[in-house]
Design a protein around this motif. Structure first.
Motif, PDB file in Angstrom:
ATOM      1  N   MET A   1      44.767  53.343  37.016  1.00 36.96           N
ATOM      2  CA  MET A   1      44.386  54.721  37.313  1.00 36.96           C
ATOM      3  C   MET A   1      44.640  55.088  38.764  1.00 36.96           C
ATOM      4  O   MET A   1      44.087  56.038  39.294  1.00 36.96           O
ATOM      5  N   GLY A   2      45.476  54.294  39.440  1.00 35.76           N
ATOM      6  CA  GLY A   2      45.830  54.618  40.815  1.00 35.76           C
ATOM      7  C   GLY A   2      44.637  54.636  41.739  1.00 35.76           C
ATOM      8  O   GLY A   2      43.729  53.819  41.627  1.00 35.76           O
ATOM      9  N   ASP A   3      44.596  55.611  42.663  1.00 34.40           N
ATOM     10  CA  ASP A   3      43.509  55.703  43.626  1.00 34.40           C
ATOM     11  C   ASP A   3      42.462  56.731  43.229  1.00 34.40           C
ATOM     12  O   ASP A   3      41.613  57.095  44.034  1.00 34.40           O
ATOM     13  N   THR A   4      42.521  57.254  42.014  1.00 28.71           N
ATOM     14  CA  THR A   4      41.558  58.261  41.602  1.00 28.71           C
ATOM     15  C   THR A   4      40.385  57.613  40.893  1.00 28.71           C
ATOM     16  O   THR A   4      40.496  56.555  40.283  1.00 28.71           O
ATOM     17  N   GLY A   5      39.224  58.269  40.966  1.00 24.60           N
ATOM     18  CA  GLY A   5      38.048  57.759  40.287  1.00 24.60           C
ATOM     19  C   GLY A   5      38.166  57.969  38.792  1.00 24.60           C
ATOM     20  O   GLY A   5      39.080  58.600  38.285  1.00 24.60           O
ATOM     21  N   GLY A   6      37.191  57.451  38.024  1.00 25.96           N
ATOM     22  CA  GLY A   6      37.228  57.707  36.610  1.00 25.96           C
ATOM     23  C   GLY A   6      36.684  56.627  35.717  1.00 25.96           C
ATOM     24  O   GLY A   6      36.878  56.664  34.509  1.00 25.96           O
ATOM     25  N   PHE A   7      35.977  55.616  36.266  1.00 23.87           N
ATOM     26  CA  PHE A   7      35.420  54.546  35.448  1.00 23.87           C
ATOM     27  C   PHE A   7      33.916  54.693  35.237  1.00 23.87           C
ATOM     28  O   PHE A   7      33.261  53.766  34.767  1.00 23.87           O
ATOM     29  N   GLY A   8      33.351  55.835  35.578  1.00 25.51           N
ATOM     30  CA  GLY A   8      31.936  56.061  35.327  1.00 25.51           C
ATOM     31  C   GLY A   8      31.017  55.199  36.169  1.00 25.51           C
ATOM     32  O   GLY A   8      29.951  54.781  35.708  1.00 25.51           O
ATOM     33  N   LEU A   9      31.410  54.931  37.401  1.00 22.73           N
ATOM     34  CA  LEU A   9      30.629  54.053  38.279  1.00 22.73           C
ATOM     35  C   LEU A   9      29.702  54.810  39.225  1.00 22.73           C
ATOM     36  O   LEU A   9      29.040  54.188  40.056  1.00 22.73           O
ATOM     37  N   ALA A  10      29.659  56.115  39.131  1.00 22.02           N
ATOM     38  CA  ALA A  10      28.834  56.898  40.056  1.00 22.02           C
ATOM     39  C   ALA A  10      27.383  56.412  40.051  1.00 22.02           C
ATOM     40  O   ALA A  10      26.780  56.219  38.987  1.00 22.02           O
ATOM     41  N   GLY A  11      26.851  56.172  41.232  1.00 19.80           N
ATOM     42  CA  GLY A  11      25.470  55.716  41.372  1.00 19.80           C
ATOM     43  C   GLY A  11      25.299  54.212  41.359  1.00 19.80           C
ATOM     44  O   GLY A  11      24.203  53.714  41.668  1.00 19.80           O
ATOM     45  N   ARG A  12      26.356  53.460  41.049  1.00 23.72           N
ATOM     46  CA  ARG A  12      26.243  51.999  41.051  1.00 23.72           C
ATOM     47  C   ARG A  12      26.158  51.487  42.489  1.00 23.72           C
ATOM     48  O   ARG A  12      26.753  52.049  43.406  1.00 23.72           O
ATOM     49  N   ARG A  13      25.438  50.380  42.652  1.00 21.75           N
ATOM     50  CA  ARG A  13      25.212  49.789  43.971  1.00 21.75           C
ATOM     51  C   ARG A  13      25.926  48.441  44.023  1.00 21.75           C
ATOM     52  O   ARG A  13      25.570  47.525  43.294  1.00 21.75           O
ATOM     53  N   ILE A  14      26.924  48.358  44.906  1.00 18.32           N
ATOM     54  CA  ILE A  14      27.846  47.220  44.882  1.00 18.32           C
ATOM     55  C   ILE A  14      27.959  46.578  46.263  1.00 18.32           C
ATOM     56  O   ILE A  14      28.086  47.275  47.278  1.00 18.32           O
ATOM     57  N   LEU A  23      43.045  44.106  51.091  1.00 20.25           N
ATOM     58  CA  LEU A  23      42.572  44.349  49.740  1.00 20.25           C
ATOM     59  C   LEU A  23      41.092  44.711  49.725  1.00 20.25           C
ATOM     60  O   LEU A  23      40.676  45.607  48.982  1.00 20.25           O
ATOM     61  N   GLY A  24      40.282  44.019  50.526  1.00 20.84           N
ATOM     62  CA  GLY A  24      38.856  44.306  50.542  1.00 20.84           C
ATOM     63  C   GLY A  24      38.568  45.750  50.902  1.00 20.84           C
ATOM     64  O   GLY A  24      37.725  46.415  50.275  1.00 20.84           O
ATOM     65  N   GLU A  25      39.254  46.258  51.913  1.00 22.06           N
ATOM     66  CA  GLU A  25      39.071  47.663  52.290  1.00 22.06           C
ATOM     67  C   GLU A  25      39.487  48.591  51.159  1.00 22.06           C
ATOM     68  O   GLU A  25      38.821  49.596  50.890  1.00 22.06           O
ATOM     69  N   ARG A  26      40.594  48.264  50.493  1.00 20.72           N
ATOM     70  CA  ARG A  26      41.043  49.119  49.396  1.00 20.72           C
ATOM     71  C   ARG A  26      40.018  49.137  48.263  1.00 20.72           C
ATOM     72  O   ARG A  26      39.780  50.183  47.640  1.00 20.72           O
ATOM     73  N   ILE A  27      39.391  47.990  47.993  1.00 22.09           N
ATOM     74  CA  ILE A  27      38.353  47.935  46.966  1.00 22.09           C
ATOM     75  C   ILE A  27      37.166  48.793  47.373  1.00 22.09           C
ATOM     76  O   ILE A  27      36.627  49.572  46.572  1.00 22.09           O
ATOM     77  N   VAL A  28      36.732  48.659  48.631  1.00 20.07           N
ATOM     78  CA  VAL A  28      35.609  49.463  49.115  1.00 20.07           C
ATOM     79  C   VAL A  28      35.913  50.949  48.972  1.00 20.07           C
ATOM     80  O   VAL A  28      35.088  51.732  48.471  1.00 20.07           O
ATOM     81  N   ARG A  29      37.092  51.356  49.396  1.00 21.09           N
ATOM     82  CA  ARG A  29      37.449  52.776  49.329  1.00 21.09           C
ATOM     83  C   ARG A  29      37.506  53.265  47.886  1.00 21.09           C
ATOM     84  O   ARG A  29      37.092  54.387  47.572  1.00 21.09           O
ATOM     85  N   ARG A  30      38.022  52.435  46.987  1.00 17.35           N
ATOM     86  CA  ARG A  30      38.077  52.817  45.581  1.00 17.35           C
ATOM     87  C   ARG A  30      36.667  53.006  45.014  1.00 17.35           C
ATOM     88  O   ARG A  30      36.382  53.971  44.289  1.00 17.35           O
ATOM     89  N   LEU A  31      35.756  52.091  45.349  1.00 12.11           N
ATOM     90  CA  LEU A  31      34.398  52.180  44.814  1.00 12.11           C
ATOM     91  C   LEU A  31      33.647  53.377  45.379  1.00 12.11           C
ATOM     92  O   LEU A  31      32.875  54.027  44.665  1.00 12.11           O
ATOM     93  N   VAL A  32      33.853  53.677  46.649  1.00 12.01           N
ATOM     94  CA  VAL A  32      33.243  54.883  47.227  1.00 12.01           C
ATOM     95  C   VAL A  32      33.781  56.125  46.528  1.00 12.01           C
ATOM     96  O   VAL A  32      33.032  57.060  46.212  1.00 12.01           O
ATOM     97  N   LEU A  33      35.084  56.140  46.260  1.00 15.12           N
ATOM     98  CA  LEU A  33      35.689  57.255  45.540  1.00 15.12           C
ATOM     99  C   LEU A  33      35.081  57.409  44.151  1.00 15.12           C
ATOM    100  O   LEU A  33      34.934  58.525  43.636  1.00 15.12           O
ATOM    101  N   GLU A  34      34.719  56.285  43.551  1.00 12.47           N
ATOM    102  CA  GLU A  34      34.092  56.304  42.236  1.00 12.47           C
ATOM    103  C   GLU A  34      32.646  56.794  42.279  1.00 12.47           C
ATOM    104  O   GLU A  34      32.033  57.012  41.233  1.00 12.47           O
ATOM    105  N   GLY A  35      32.093  56.934  43.492  1.00  9.35           N
ATOM    106  CA  GLY A  35      30.714  57.396  43.616  1.00  9.35           C
ATOM    107  C   GLY A  35      29.694  56.293  43.787  1.00  9.35           C
ATOM    108  O   GLY A  35      28.489  56.513  43.633  1.00  9.35           O
ATOM    109  N   CYS A  36      30.162  55.085  44.112  1.00 12.52           N
ATOM    110  CA  CYS A  36      29.257  53.947  44.306  1.00 12.52           C
ATOM    111  C   CYS A  36      28.642  53.962  45.703  1.00 12.52           C
ATOM    112  O   CYS A  36      29.238  54.466  46.657  1.00 12.52           O
TER     113      CYS A  36
END
Length: 257
Positions: A1-14, A23-36
């Motif tokens: 799904m590229g860099d866009t959100g969409g896995f229903g993770l909003a509100g999760r605490r990670i 890679l770690g930074e990219r993961i962090v940015r992806r999760l923030v985009l997801e609403g985590c």
């Protein structure tokens, strides 16, 4: 799904270890985009500060191999967020080179950076995940954990991470905790090894790309998307797996056996 959100993770605490660069930074940015809500740690305080300046994240500078500091960070993050829903073991690295030159300390340090820190992270996070009825653990291993290549101490430590995922998935499954490994292939990250080779040794880089059927190295965004998926309920039936994200790469390095 590229860099866009969409896995229903909003509100999760990670919690993500090693999230200040690459890679770690990219993961962090992806999760923030997801609403985590994301907490991350790394040794480089300057890069953590830059990350925190651009994102709303909870950060702590620390070495994950230092006794008790990682455990304290997990407890702090859980307190800050009011609990945890998942963790990503992304910190890692290697020390030493070939067998005849690597020291015992090189082997020990490589183990602690990878498998050792992962085991401690999961142990520290498990009570918080149990408290919310379960959660997801993602361990970032490597293609080097299951395809042979130098250096042996790194491959052995990454293979141990894959085994941790399969074993801990069984051990923690009754608590509703899923554990999976992700094994990236060689990633093209600005300033890192393969990017330097691309700029400084273009002929050798072109030869290396032949290890990939599509003649293209892995984009860290592709790995981050898989990590986000595994943290989500969409992956509820997946536990104890090792997911390669390597574009069908063959040898893990240009020096592969």
């Amino acid at each position: 799904m590229g860099d866009t959100g969409g896995f229903g993770l909003a509100g999760r605490r990670i919690v993500v270890t090693g999230g200040s660069r690459g890679l770690g930074e990219r993961i962090v940015r992806r999760l923030v985009l997801e609403g985590c809500s994301v907490a991350t740690c790394a040794r480089d305080e300057e890069h953590l500060r830059r990350l925190a300046d651009s994102l709303e994240v909870f950060t702590r500078p620390l070495d994950v191999t230092t006794p008790e500091l990682l455990e304290e960070f997990v407890a702090e993050a859980a307190s800050e967020f009011g609990g945890l829903d998942g963790v990503v073991a992304c910190a890692g690295g290697s020390r030493g080179r070939a067998l005849d030159t690597a020291t015992p300390q090189d082997w020990t340090t490589t183990w602690e950076l990878n498998a050792g820190h992962t085991a401690r992270l999961v142990a520290a996070a498990a009570p918080h995940l149990r408290a919310v009825g379960g959660g997801s653990v993602v361990i970032v291993s490597s293609i080097s954990g299951w395809k042979p290549g130098p250096q042996a101490q790194y491959g052995a430590a990454k293979a141990a991470q894959i085994h941790l995922a399969t074993s801990l998935a069984r051990e923690l499954g009754a608590d509703g905790i899923r554990v999976n490994a992700v094994s990236p292939g060689s990633m093209l990250i600005p300033g890192k090894r393969w990017d330097r080779m691309r700029l400084e040794e273009p002929d050798r880089f072109a030869t290396f790309t032949q290890e990939f059927p599509g003649r293209r190295l892995v984009d860290p965004a592709e790995v981050a998307a898989v990590v986000a998926f595994l943290l989500s309920d969409a992956a509820s039936g997946i536990s104890g797996a090792n997911i390669p994200v390597d574009r069908a790469q063959n040898a893990p390095t240009p020096d592969g056996y």
